[in-house]
Write a protein that holds these residues in place. Structure first.
Motif, PDB file in Angstrom:
ATOM      1  N   PRO A  56     -23.613  63.366 -16.806  1.00 19.32           N
ATOM      2  CA  PRO A  56     -23.048  64.295 -15.820  1.00 19.32           C
ATOM      3  C   PRO A  56     -24.119  65.159 -15.146  1.00 19.32           C
ATOM      4  O   PRO A  56     -24.135  66.384 -15.257  1.00 19.32           O
ATOM      5  N   ARG A  58     -26.837  65.211 -11.477  1.00 20.07           N
ATOM      6  CA  ARG A  58     -27.174  64.621 -10.167  1.00 20.07           C
ATOM      7  C   ARG A  58     -28.355  63.665 -10.229  1.00 20.07           C
ATOM      8  O   ARG A  58     -28.420  62.702  -9.482  1.00 20.07           O
ATOM      9  N   LYS A  77     -13.050  65.449 -18.906  1.00 20.03           N
ATOM     10  CA  LYS A  77     -13.955  66.201 -18.027  1.00 20.03           C
ATOM     11  C   LYS A  77     -14.920  67.017 -18.864  1.00 20.03           C
ATOM     12  O   LYS A  77     -14.651  67.351 -20.016  1.00 20.03           O
ATOM     13  N   TRP A  89     -17.485  67.312 -14.130  1.00 24.14           N
ATOM     14  CA  TRP A  89     -17.713  65.877 -14.010  1.00 24.14           C
ATOM     15  C   TRP A  89     -16.643  65.155 -14.805  1.00 24.14           C
ATOM     16  O   TRP A  89     -16.212  65.639 -15.857  1.00 24.14           O
ATOM     17  N   TRP A  99     -20.037  58.559 -15.202  1.00 26.08           N
ATOM     18  CA  TRP A  99     -19.677  59.915 -14.810  1.00 26.08           C
ATOM     19  C   TRP A  99     -19.626  60.041 -13.295  1.00 26.08           C
ATOM     20  O   TRP A  99     -20.520  59.565 -12.594  1.00 26.08           O
ATOM     21  N   SER A 101     -18.782  63.054 -10.133  1.00 30.60           N
ATOM     22  CA  SER A 101     -18.578  64.464  -9.848  1.00 30.60           C
ATOM     23  C   SER A 101     -17.120  64.710  -9.457  1.00 30.60           C
ATOM     24  O   SER A 101     -16.565  64.032  -8.593  1.00 30.60           O
TER      25      SER A 101
END
Length: 115
Positions: A56, A58, A77, A89, A99, A101
């Motif tokens: 989770p 970027r 989540k 996430w 995962w 967003s």
């Protein structure tokens, strides 16, 4: 008389089926005893599609993607890197655990439970 009883039973069964289908979308348990947690659903709302990652975050490795408007199964989540002000996430469960967003997944039915 028995025709009326059968018809009444059929109507009651149909009413129960309709009532059950109005509940939030969660998958039935397939394990003995029904101990498996429910699977929630969401719809991808990212116009360009959604990249799914192995964590989770970027910067986590992209493992696959889902197209705009795809329906995705959600297991749970958690909190992670913030994306557009949303730090939640969702862990997706459709064969490849990945995962996505929550910023780009709209819930269908109940909000997923915490991991």
């Amino acid at each position: 008389m028995s025709l009326t009883i059968r018809l009444g039973t059929g109507v009651a069964a149909a009413a129960a089926l309709v009532a059950a289908s109005a509940l939030p979308a969660v998958a039935q348990s397939s394990t003995p005893g029904g101990d498996k947690p429910p699977v929630y659903k969401g719809r991808v709302i990212a116009k360009s599609g959604l990249l799914l990652r192995d964590a989770p975050a970027r910067g986590a490795k992209v493992v696959r993607s889902e197209p705009y408007h795809a329906i995705v199964p959600i297991f749970c989540k958690t909190s992670g890197d913030s994306v557009g002000g949303n730090s939640y996430w969702y862990l997706l469960t459709d064969g490849t655990w990945a995962w996505g967003s929550a910023k780009y997944i709209a819930n269908i039915g109940a909000v997923p439970r915490w991991c």
